[in-house]
Scaffold this motif. Structure first.
Motif, PDB file in Angstrom:
ATOM      1  N   UNK A  93       0.830  -1.203   0.000  1.00  0.00           N
ATOM      2  CA  UNK A  93       0.000   0.000   0.000  1.00  0.00           C
ATOM      3  C   UNK A  93       0.866   1.256   0.000  1.00  0.00           C
ATOM      4  N   UNK A  94       1.893   1.250   0.837  1.00  0.00           N
ATOM      5  CA  UNK A  94       2.770   2.421   0.907  1.00  0.00           C
ATOM      6  C   UNK A  94       3.566   2.587  -0.387  1.00  0.00           C
ATOM      7  N   UNK A  95       3.977   1.470  -0.995  1.00  0.00           N
ATOM      8  CA  UNK A  95       4.709   1.551  -2.260  1.00  0.00           C
ATOM      9  C   UNK A  95       3.826   2.184  -3.340  1.00  0.00           C
ATOM     10  N   UNK A  96       2.588   1.695  -3.454  1.00  0.00           N
ATOM     11  CA  UNK A  96       1.691   2.211  -4.488  1.00  0.00           C
ATOM     12  C   UNK A  96       1.358   3.677  -4.224  1.00  0.00           C
ATOM     13  N   UNK A  97       1.037   4.015  -2.988  1.00  0.00           N
ATOM     14  CA  UNK A  97       0.722   5.410  -2.680  1.00  0.00           C
ATOM     15  C   UNK A  97       1.912   6.325  -2.952  1.00  0.00           C
ATOM     16  N   UNK A  98       3.116   5.803  -2.657  1.00  0.00           N
ATOM     17  CA  UNK A  98       4.310   6.605  -2.934  1.00  0.00           C
ATOM     18  C   UNK A  98       4.503   6.847  -4.422  1.00  0.00           C
ATOM     19  N   UNK A  99       4.196   5.842  -5.240  1.00  0.00           N
ATOM     20  CA  UNK A  99       4.325   6.021  -6.690  1.00  0.00           C
ATOM     21  C   UNK A  99       3.280   6.997  -7.217  1.00  0.00           C
TER      22      UNK A  99
ATOM     23  N   UNK B  75       1.129   7.839 -13.552  1.00  0.00           N
ATOM     24  CA  UNK B  75      -0.149   8.057 -14.217  1.00  0.00           C
ATOM     25  C   UNK B  75      -0.980   6.779 -14.286  1.00  0.00           C
ATOM     26  N   UNK B  76      -0.339   5.636 -14.189  1.00  0.00           N
ATOM     27  CA  UNK B  76      -1.037   4.344 -14.189  1.00  0.00           C
ATOM     28  C   UNK B  76      -0.105   3.335 -13.534  1.00  0.00           C
ATOM     29  N   UNK B  77      -0.685   2.403 -12.760  1.00  0.00           N
ATOM     30  CA  UNK B  77       0.111   1.426 -12.004  1.00  0.00           C
ATOM     31  C   UNK B  77      -0.551   0.055 -12.118  1.00  0.00           C
TER      32      UNK B  77
ATOM     33  N   UNK C 148      -2.054  -6.789 -12.516  1.00  0.00           N
ATOM     34  CA  UNK C 148      -3.359  -6.326 -12.049  1.00  0.00           C
ATOM     35  C   UNK C 148      -3.371  -4.798 -12.059  1.00  0.00           C
ATOM     36  N   UNK C 149      -4.168  -4.230 -12.936  1.00  0.00           N
ATOM     37  CA  UNK C 149      -4.251  -2.776 -13.066  1.00  0.00           C
ATOM     38  C   UNK C 149      -4.957  -2.185 -11.853  1.00  0.00           C
ATOM     39  N   UNK C 150      -4.413  -1.117 -11.326  1.00  0.00           N
ATOM     40  CA  UNK C 150      -4.993  -0.440 -10.171  1.00  0.00           C
ATOM     41  C   UNK C 150      -5.829   0.741 -10.635  1.00  0.00           C
ATOM     42  N   UNK C 151      -6.950   0.934  -9.963  1.00  0.00           N
ATOM     43  CA  UNK C 151      -7.829   2.066 -10.238  1.00  0.00           C
ATOM     44  C   UNK C 151      -8.108   2.792  -8.924  1.00  0.00           C
ATOM     45  N   UNK C 152      -8.979   3.802  -9.009  1.00  0.00           N
ATOM     46  CA  UNK C 152      -9.348   4.534  -7.793  1.00  0.00           C
ATOM     47  C   UNK C 152     -10.150   3.666  -6.839  1.00  0.00           C
ATOM     48  N   UNK C 153     -10.705   2.551  -7.316  1.00  0.00           N
ATOM     49  CA  UNK C 153     -11.503   1.664  -6.482  1.00  0.00           C
ATOM     50  C   UNK C 153     -10.738   0.417  -6.052  1.00  0.00           C
TER      51      UNK C 153
ATOM     52  N   UNK D 233       9.454   5.839  -0.194  1.00  0.00           N
ATOM     53  CA  UNK D 233      10.685   5.248  -0.704  1.00  0.00           C
ATOM     54  C   UNK D 233      11.680   4.983   0.411  1.00  0.00           C
ATOM     55  N   UNK D 234      11.777   5.900   1.376  1.00  0.00           N
ATOM     56  CA  UNK D 234      12.643   5.689   2.527  1.00  0.00           C
ATOM     57  C   UNK D 234      12.131   4.532   3.388  1.00  0.00           C
ATOM     58  N   UNK D 235      10.815   4.388   3.473  1.00  0.00           N
ATOM     59  CA  UNK D 235      10.229   3.268   4.218  1.00  0.00           C
ATOM     60  C   UNK D 235      10.624   1.942   3.579  1.00  0.00           C
ATOM     61  N   UNK D 236      10.550   1.868   2.247  1.00  0.00           N
ATOM     62  CA  UNK D 236      10.932   0.641   1.557  1.00  0.00           C
ATOM     63  C   UNK D 236      12.409   0.345   1.759  1.00  0.00           C
ATOM     64  N   UNK D 237      13.236   1.371   1.769  1.00  0.00           N
ATOM     65  CA  UNK D 237      14.665   1.179   2.017  1.00  0.00           C
ATOM     66  C   UNK D 237      14.914   0.696   3.440  1.00  0.00           C
ATOM     67  N   UNK D 238      14.121   1.196   4.410  1.00  0.00           N
ATOM     68  CA  UNK D 238      14.251   0.732   5.793  1.00  0.00           C
ATOM     69  C   UNK D 238      13.845  -0.726   5.926  1.00  0.00           C
TER      70      UNK D 238
END
Length: 304
Positions: free
Chosen positions: A186-192, A198-200, A205-210, A252-257
């Protein structure tokens, strides 16, 4: 007058060295109870030992043997008769299981086909009613496949996932190990998203607002579809800016930690072109398009 000292050499030489252990000797010498010995001797004396000697006793013995043989024979016959029945029932049960499994597979294939058809009709309707912005709305909502430059981020469990405790998750529970958790993704996706994606998509599995990223046991679910590590995250955007912004962000720092604390394996690379599929389904249950000439306050509902 002094008393003469007793001469110890006058003790009889025939005394047993274990004479002081008379109780133990008695138990060893008479291991069979005297009563049992007397009863056995009495049976031998009156001839009652061994097989019965009278005709009546012999008849009773023969009758008992016949009954025992009859019971054994009936049991064997019943087992022989019931064996084919049990085998037939087992085969019928296997056939029923195979038939139901085939029917379930057919229904699942039909459901997938219908889901694909519904998703395609939704995308076409979205593009048709979106007007000049239909293509942009379809892209932002995940209703259409997209491609472009971007980044590829791979997140995988540590090689040894047994050790844990503490770390950036601020927990020492059993789940705080080298396994990638749903909250990490969740944190990785929100960070991106925050860094300009513009799309992830995660593992296709494509992510949307839902979209929702949840956990079921040790599995990570994206829109109720389980994912298997390693988790490959593709994001469309300006590759260089997107990668730099994500590395400098708090996520990104969280993922590095996580990498330093739990040896979770990560790698990020810029991609000249990445292709993301369309979202599996676009089901909107609450939002409705705003009617012409009416405001959202008039309808009391949200707008899309």
């Amino acid at each position: 007058m002094s008393q003469p000292s007793p001469d110890r050499s006058t003790a009889p030489s025939s005394a047993r060295p274990d004479a002081s252990m008379s109780l133990l000797n008695n138990v060893m010498d008479h291991s069979l109870d005297d009563g049992y010995a007397e009863a056995a001797a009495r049976r031998r004396a009156d001839g009652s030992e061994g097989l019965p000697r009278t005709l009546r006793s012999k008849l009773w013995l023969a009758a008992g043997l016949v009954v025992a043989a009859l019971v054994v024979t009936l049991g064997a016959a019943e087992a022989r008769v019931s064996a084919p029945v049990v085998a037939k029932e087992r085969e019928e049960l296997i056939d029923r299981i195979d038939a139901e499994t085939e029917a379930a597979d057919t229904l699942e294939a039909d459901v997938d086909k219908l889901r694909t058809d519904v998703s395609e009709r939704q995308r076409k309707a979205l593009e048709r009613h979106g007007g000049a912005q239909g293509q942009l709305v379809a892209l932002l909502s995940g209703a259409t496949p997209v491609e472009g430059s971007g980044v590829k981020l791979v997140v995988d469990d540590a090689k040894n996932t047994d050790e844990g405790g503490g770390g950036p998750r601020e927990s020492s529970s059993f789940s705080d190990t080298g396994r990638v958790r749903d909250r990490d993704m969740q944190r990785v996706v929100n960070g991106l998203w925050e860094s300009g994606a513009e799309a992830i998509a995660i593992n296709g599995q494509r992510l949307t607002a839902l979209s929702a990223i949840r956990a079921a046991g040790d599995a990570i679910l994206v829109d109720n579809r389980p994912l298997v590590p390693p988790y490959t995250v593709l994001a469309v955007g300006d590759g260089k800016k997107l990668a730099t912004a994500f590395r400098d962000s708090s996520d990104g720092q969280y993922l590095n930690a996580l990498k330093e604390s739990f040896d979770i394996r990560t790698s990020m690379s810029e991609q000249a072109k990445v292709r993301l599929p369309a979202a599996a389904s676009l089901i909107v249950r609450t939002a409705e398009p705003k009617a012409a000439g009416r405001s959202a306050a008039d309808t009391g509902k949200g707008t899309s």
